[in-house]
Design a protein around this motif. Structure first.
Motif, short mmCIF file in Angstrom:
data_model
loop_
_atom_site.label_atom_id
_atom_site.label_comp_id
_atom_site.label_asym_id
_atom_site.label_seq_id
_atom_site.Cartn_x
_atom_site.Cartn_y
_atom_site.Cartn_z
N LYS A 199 -7.02 -9.03 -4.44
CA LYS A 199 -8.22 -9.84 -4.61
C LYS A 199 -8.14 -11.13 -3.82
O LYS A 199 -9.12 -11.53 -3.15
CB LYS A 199 -8.41 -10.14 -6.10
N GLU A 200 -6.95 -11.77 -3.89
CA GLU A 200 -6.77 -13.02 -3.15
C GLU A 200 -6.87 -12.77 -1.64
O GLU A 200 -7.45 -13.57 -0.89
CB GLU A 200 -5.41 -13.61 -3.49
N ALA A 201 -6.36 -11.64 -1.19
CA ALA A 201 -6.42 -11.30 0.24
C ALA A 201 -7.86 -11.13 0.70
O ALA A 201 -8.27 -11.61 1.76
CB ALA A 201 -5.62 -10.04 0.52
N LEU A 202 -8.65 -10.45 -0.10
CA LEU A 202 -10.05 -10.23 0.27
C LEU A 202 -10.84 -11.53 0.30
O LEU A 202 -11.74 -11.71 1.14
CB LEU A 202 -10.69 -9.25 -0.72
N GLU A 203 -10.46 -12.49 -0.58
CA GLU A 203 -11.12 -13.79 -0.57
C GLU A 203 -10.78 -14.56 0.71
O GLU A 203 -11.64 -15.23 1.29
CB GLU A 203 -10.70 -14.60 -1.80
N LEU A 204 -9.52 -14.46 1.14
CA LEU A 204 -9.13 -15.13 2.37
C LEU A 204 -9.92 -14.61 3.59
O LEU A 204 -10.27 -15.37 4.50
CB LEU A 204 -7.63 -14.96 2.62
N LEU A 205 -10.15 -13.33 3.59
CA LEU A 205 -10.87 -12.73 4.71
C LEU A 205 -12.30 -13.23 4.82
O LEU A 205 -12.90 -13.17 5.90
CB LEU A 205 -10.87 -11.20 4.60
#
Length: 423
Positions: free
Chosen positions: A29-35
Motif C-alpha cells: 500500500k505504501e509503495a502504491l502511494e509513493l508511485l
C-alpha cells in the motif's frame, strides 16, 4: 520494497554506492502511494509481505504504469508463485534470496539502462513523428504555394500570350493597310493581297514552319513597298515597256524596300525576302545575283507567286494571260528563273484555290451574317482594299457594312465562301 528494515537498509546502501537513488516502502500500500507522487523507473519487491504479496503488488504497478521495470526478490519456497507471476507478465526478472550483490547491481543497472533506452526511443519516436508532421505541413504549404505560383505564372503567360497575339494582330493589320496603300499607289487593286494569300498557301504546302509561313505572308504583303517612290510615269507602264533609266530605278526598289523595313529588327527575315524576291535561281536576278539555295525559300516563293499574279492581270506585259498560258510561261522558267519545287507547289495550290473560288457565293449585303468568311477582297470605288479575302465577319463589322449600304442607298454585293454560309 520489503517489510524487513534490515533488507531495505542493505538494498539502499548497496544501490547508493553505485549512484542509484532509491525510495523505500515497507508495504504494498505504501509503495502504491509513493508511485502517485514520484516518477519511478524500477521497483524491486520481496515476494513475502503482509496484506499483499510481491507478485500482486507488481501486477498492480503494471496496471498503474506498464513502463516501470518490475523485479522480484524470492526464496526457493516461493518458486511456484514466482513462476506464475512471470507467466502473467507482472515481473521482468526475479532474484533469489539471499542475493549476490554484484548480480543485483548489474541487473538493476541493466534494467535502468534499458529503461533509459526505451525512454530515449520514445522521445526520438515522438520527435520523428513531430518532425514528420512538420515536414508534411511544410510540404502541404509548399505545394499550396507552388500551386498558387503556378496559377499566377499561368495567368501571366495567358496575359502575355494575349498581349503577344494582340500585338501580332495589330502588326498584321498594319501590314494589310500598308499593302492596300502600296496597291493604291501602283494602281494594282489587290495585287499584294493576292500574292500574299498565294504565297502563304504555297509555304504551308511546302511544309514551312508556322513562323516562316507568317514571315512569307508579311513579306508578300509589302514586297513592292520600294516602288512607292516611283515617278508617276512608271506606274502606268508594264515592266516590259520601261526605259533603260526606269529599269535601273526598278532594280533598286528591292533595296529600297529592305531599307524601309530595316527598323523592324525582329522581322529581319521579312526584309530579306523583300530584298531577294527578284533574284533568279540561275543567278541572273537582282540586286545581288544570288542563285539556287542561296536565295531564301520565302523569296523564291514570293517571286513565283508575284509573276503568276502579274501574268494573269497584265502587269508583266501588255496583255492578260489565261490560266493555261500563265502556267505554261511559268513552267518555261523552271530551273532558270524559278525554283522547280516551288513552281510545282505554286501551280498545284493555285489550281486548288481557283477550283475552290468557283464555289464562292455572291450575296446581298443585307444577307450578311456573323461568322461568314469573305471570299474576295472588298474594295472601295478607288480600288482600296476595305476588307481582305479571308476576313471573318463579326457583329460589329456586319453592322457597319449593312449600315453603310443602307445610309448610302446603294445595293452592295459580297463574295462569301460557301462553306461559311451555313456554319
Amino acid at each position: 520494497m520489503d517489510d524487513e528494515p534490515s533488507i531495505l537498509n542493505a538494498l539502499r546502501r548497496l544501490l547508493r554506492l553505485h549512484g542509484i537513488t532509491t525510495l523505500q516502502a515497507s508495504s504494498g500500500k505504501e509503495a502504491l502511494e509513493l508511485l502517485k507522487t514520484h516518477e519511478v523507473d524500477l521497483v524491486i519487491s520481496d515476494m513475502r509481505m503482509p496484506e499483499m504479496d510481491g507478485a500482486r503488488l507488481l501486477e498492480q504497478i503494471k496496471e498503474h504504469d506498464p513502463s516501470i521495470i518490475r523485479m522480484l526478490l524470492t526464496g526457493y519456497a516461493d518458486m511456484q508463485s514466482t513462476i506464475a507471476a512471470i507467466n502473467q507478465g507482472a515481473i521482468h526478472r526475479y532474484l533469489a534470496k539471499p542475493w549476490d550483490d554484484q548480480e543485483l547491481v548489474l541487473s538493476v543497472k541493466d534494467a535502468l539502462a534499458r529503461r533509459e533506452l526505451e525512454r530515449e526511443n520514445a522521445r526520438l519516436t515522438q520527435l520523428t513523428k513531430e518532425q514528420n508532421q512538420q515536414l508534411k505541413d511544410a510540404n502541404a504549404q509548399l505545394e499550396s504555394r507552388v500551386a498558387a505560383r503556378t496559377a499566377e505564372l499561368s495567368q501571366i503567360n495567358d496575359m502575355l500570350e494575349a498581349s503577344y497575339q494582340e500585338l501580332d494582330d495589330t502588326l498584321l493589320a498594319a501590314f494589310r493597310v500598308l499593302s492596300s496603300l502600296i496597291d493604291l499607289r501602283h494602281r494594282e487593286s489587290g495585287h499584294s493581297r493576292r500574292v500574299a494569300e498565294l504565297s502563304r498557301a504555297v509555304a504551308k504546302h511546302m511544309g514551312l514552319s508556322e513562323r516562316d509561313v507568317r514571315d512569307v505572308y508579311l513579306a508578300a504583303l509589302v514586297h513592292d513597298i520600294g516602288k512607292i517612290g516611283y515617278p508617276d510615269a512608271m506606274l502606268t507602264k508594264p515592266v516590259s515597256a520601261f526605259t533603260p533609266d526606269e529599269v535601273q530605278r526598278h532594280q533598286r526598289h528591292t533595296l529600297d524596300g529592305e531599307t524601309a523595313l530595316m527598323s523592324l529588327q525582329h522581322l529581319g527575315s521579312v526584309s530579306r525576302i523583300v530584298r531577294q524576291h527578284h533574284e533568279r535561281v540561275d543567278g541572273k536576278g537582282f540586286p545581288d545575283g544570288l542563285s539556287g539555295s542561296s536565295i531564301c525559300i520565302g523569296a523564291r516563293i514570293v517571286a513565283a507567286a508575284t509573276d503568276l499574279d502579274q501574268l494573269l492581270h497584265g502587269s508583266l506585259g501588255d496583255q492578260h494571260h489565261s490560266a493555261e498560258s500563265a502556267s505554261h510561261l511559268l513552267k518555261g522558267g523552271a530551273d532558270t528563273r524559278y525554283d522547280r519545287q516551288v513552281l510545282d507547289s505554286l501551280i498545284k495550290v493555285w489550281t486548288e484555290m481557283e477550283s475552290a473560288a468557283k464555289e464562292d457565293v455572291q450575296i446581298d449585303v443585307r444577307d450578311l451574317r456573323v461568322g461568314m468568311v469573305l471570299a474576295r477582297d472588298l474594295v472601295s470605288s478607288t480600288n482600296a482594299v476595305l476588307l481582305a479575302t479571308g476576313y471573318v465577319f463579326d457583329e460589329k463589322i456586319v453592322r457597319q457594312v449593312t449600315g453603310y449600304a443602307a445610309r448610302q442607298g446603294v445595293q452592295m454585293f459580297l463574295w462569301i465562301r460557301s462553306d461559311s454560309i451555313d456554319a
